[in-house]
Enzyme design. Sequence first.
Site, PDB file in Angstrom:
ATOM      1  N   CYS A  96     100.444  52.402 -53.296  1.00 50.86           N
ATOM      2  CA  CYS A  96      98.937  52.684 -53.662  1.00 50.86           C
ATOM      3  C   CYS A  96      97.645  51.832 -52.923  1.00 50.86           C
ATOM      4  O   CYS A  96      97.871  50.277 -53.133  1.00 50.86           O
ATOM      5  CB  CYS A  96      98.826  52.208 -55.113  1.00 50.86           C
ATOM      6  SG  CYS A  96      97.837  53.285 -56.009  1.00 50.86           S
ATOM      7  N   CYS A 127      89.169  51.649 -57.382  1.00 50.05           N
ATOM      8  CA  CYS A 127      89.516  51.866 -58.834  1.00 50.05           C
ATOM      9  C   CYS A 127      89.081  50.707 -59.616  1.00 50.05           C
ATOM     10  O   CYS A 127      88.955  49.445 -59.473  1.00 50.05           O
ATOM     11  CB  CYS A 127      90.988  51.923 -58.814  1.00 50.05           C
ATOM     12  SG  CYS A 127      91.726  52.118 -60.431  1.00 50.05           S
ATOM     13  N   CYS A 169     101.568  62.733 -52.918  1.00 48.54           N
ATOM     14  CA  CYS A 169     100.760  61.865 -53.702  1.00 48.54           C
ATOM     15  C   CYS A 169      99.269  61.623 -53.500  1.00 48.54           C
ATOM     16  O   CYS A 169      98.918  61.324 -52.415  1.00 48.54           O
ATOM     17  CB  CYS A 169     101.537  60.261 -53.621  1.00 48.54           C
ATOM     18  SG  CYS A 169     100.688  59.119 -54.886  1.00 48.54           S
ATOM     19  N   CYS A 183      98.246  45.537 -58.062  1.00 45.80           N
ATOM     20  CA  CYS A 183      97.854  46.867 -57.444  1.00 45.80           C
ATOM     21  C   CYS A 183      96.971  46.547 -56.202  1.00 45.80           C
ATOM     22  O   CYS A 183      95.698  45.900 -56.711  1.00 45.80           O
ATOM     23  CB  CYS A 183      97.581  47.786 -58.261  1.00 45.80           C
ATOM     24  SG  CYS A 183      97.221  49.327 -57.315  1.00 45.80           S
ATOM     25  N   GLU A 199      93.691  57.782 -49.299  1.00 48.10           N
ATOM     26  CA  GLU A 199      94.986  58.041 -48.616  1.00 48.10           C
ATOM     27  C   GLU A 199      95.734  58.939 -49.502  1.00 48.10           C
ATOM     28  O   GLU A 199      95.526  59.164 -50.610  1.00 48.10           O
ATOM     29  CB  GLU A 199      95.867  56.826 -48.661  1.00 48.10           C
ATOM     30  CG  GLU A 199      95.002  55.497 -48.783  1.00 48.10           C
ATOM     31  CD  GLU A 199      95.994  54.061 -49.084  1.00 48.10           C
ATOM     32  OE1 GLU A 199      95.331  53.241 -48.571  1.00 48.10           O
ATOM     33  OE2 GLU A 199      96.968  54.445 -49.649  1.00 48.10           O
ATOM     34  N   CYS A 212      94.262  46.555 -62.008  1.00 52.60           N
ATOM     35  CA  CYS A 212      95.689  46.082 -62.408  1.00 52.60           C
ATOM     36  C   CYS A 212      95.780  44.977 -61.323  1.00 52.60           C
ATOM     37  O   CYS A 212      95.823  44.963 -60.111  1.00 52.60           O
ATOM     38  CB  CYS A 212      96.717  47.175 -62.373  1.00 52.60           C
ATOM     39  SG  CYS A 212      96.430  48.276 -63.459  1.00 52.60           S
TER      40      CYS A 212
HETATM   41  N1  SAH Z   1      95.598  54.781 -62.128  1.00 47.97           N
HETATM   42  C1  SAH Z   1      97.020  55.524 -62.282  1.00 47.97           C
HETATM   43  C2  SAH Z   1      97.506  56.310 -60.999  1.00 47.97           C
HETATM   44  C3  SAH Z   1      97.554  55.360 -59.650  1.00 47.97           C
HETATM   45  S1  SAH Z   1      98.814  53.994 -59.535  1.00 47.97           S
HETATM   46  C4  SAH Z   1      98.230  54.678 -62.907  1.00 47.97           C
HETATM   47  O1  SAH Z   1      97.806  53.835 -63.256  1.00 47.97           O
HETATM   48  O2  SAH Z   1      99.200  55.329 -63.177  1.00 47.97           O
HETATM   49  C5  SAH Z   1      99.961  54.837 -59.453  1.00 47.97           C
HETATM   50  C6  SAH Z   1     101.374  53.906 -59.693  1.00 47.97           C
HETATM   51  O3  SAH Z   1     101.512  52.978 -58.682  1.00 47.97           O
HETATM   52  C7  SAH Z   1     101.127  53.209 -61.047  1.00 47.97           C
HETATM   53  O4  SAH Z   1     102.268  53.387 -61.815  1.00 47.97           O
HETATM   54  C8  SAH Z   1     100.956  51.859 -60.341  1.00 47.97           C
HETATM   55  O5  SAH Z   1     101.099  50.674 -61.409  1.00 47.97           O
HETATM   56  C9  SAH Z   1     102.067  51.694 -59.312  1.00 47.97           C
HETATM   57  N2  SAH Z   1     101.875  50.710 -58.210  1.00 47.97           N
HETATM   58  C10 SAH Z   1     100.556  50.082 -57.762  1.00 47.97           C
HETATM   59  N3  SAH Z   1     100.762  49.371 -56.835  1.00 47.97           N
HETATM   60  C11 SAH Z   1     102.197  49.204 -56.715  1.00 47.97           C
HETATM   61  C12 SAH Z   1     102.993  48.545 -55.942  1.00 47.97           C
HETATM   62  N4  SAH Z   1     102.711  47.719 -54.891  1.00 47.97           N
HETATM   63  N5  SAH Z   1     104.295  48.821 -56.022  1.00 47.97           N
HETATM   64  C13 SAH Z   1     104.742  49.740 -56.569  1.00 47.97           C
HETATM   65  N6  SAH Z   1     104.192  50.288 -57.588  1.00 47.97           N
HETATM   66  C14 SAH Z   1     102.908  50.138 -57.325  1.00 47.97           C
END
Ligand code: SAH
Length: 340
Positions: free
Chosen positions: A330, A109, A102, A116, A89, A113
């Site tokens: 994400c 991945c 973005c 996420c 996406e 986390c």
């Molecule tokens: N792996 C990289 C980039 C992808 S995630 C990283 O960790 O930075 C991009 C950002 O979106 C990260 O800061 C992640 O923690 C955040 N993110 C993921 N899920 C989210 C959600 N449900 N709400 C808000 N931010 C989120």
Amino acid sequence: MNSIYNYTLEELEQYFLEHDSKKFHALQLFLWLYDKRVESFDEMSNIKKEMIESLKKDFSIERLKIVDVQEDKDVCKYLFELADGEHIEAVLMRHDYGNSICVSSQVGCNMGCKFCESGRRKRVRNLETHEMLLQILMIEKLLRERISHVVVMGIGEPFDNYDNLIKFFQIINHPKGLAIGARHITVSTCGIVPKILEFSDFPLQINLAISLHAPNNEIRNQIMPINKVYPIGQIMEALKIYLIKTNRRVTFEYILLKDINDSEACALELSELVKDMNCYINLIPYNETNNLDFQRSNTIQIMTFYDILKRNSINVTIRREFGGNISAACGQLRSKKEEL
Ligand code: SAH
């Protein structure tokens, strides 16, 4: 077959030299791809027939398929299908300063986390350079507008796909490529320390963002498994080197998760952690997802957290919210598609 969009200008020059041809054809080719935006080699009328045949034999010029588009006010989300049937996406955000996109860097991945959506699916593979680049080209074509800003914050951990990412930056930043200024490009990482160090030697002035999300290892270990490999102390040490070498500012992203990392004590600890550092903190209201248990902090809590940082002279902003209605966080669109 190898995509022509995987190659930097220098690599294409090399290709022409190796094919008993002149190096300047690489620039012509680049202009066809990124200025005229042709979609077939046959349209490249100033390149010799034999050379066109050789290009056709060695490279593909295929684009990606857009299989879903969802729009909500100033956000638009695109679901792409890759040549092997995988989905990724990209999200377009319209700001008053321009169009920002973005992009995703991997299918799935591995960082895991807990909050996420992307991490629910293990990494299947890295995206190749062309698969990152075509997210931009194809959205520009649909919009008939230029994209001025790029953030690598979609699905995937970009520093876990470092070499393809670097080539992507070289092509989109190149004046004869997409000519997107380095200062308009941001890469976000969960904190892969050796790559932060490597990136500090990369000559383009691309912005670096770190997904911090916790002020100490105890909390970060609970929500970001990568912290057990590269704990906060190591990230901070690497950033010190990055800041000295690049003379730039670093951004910390901090998602506010109810009752996990949003207390006043956390705000104070965070202030202490980053004080004296050339940085700013981007507080992110959590985008709740049906599949995960985390909740967004309430507005008062967010404002209190913000005020504490401000009072401690930390540069801080609260991220403007985009795309909640279309699951723009994400990994959410792809998961929806696969639930269908
Ligand atoms: N792996 C990289 C980039 C992808 S995630 C990283 O960790 O930075 C991009 C950002 O979106 C990260 O800061 C992640 O923690 C955040 N993110 C993921 N899920 C989210 C959600 N449900 N709400 C808000 N931010 C989120």
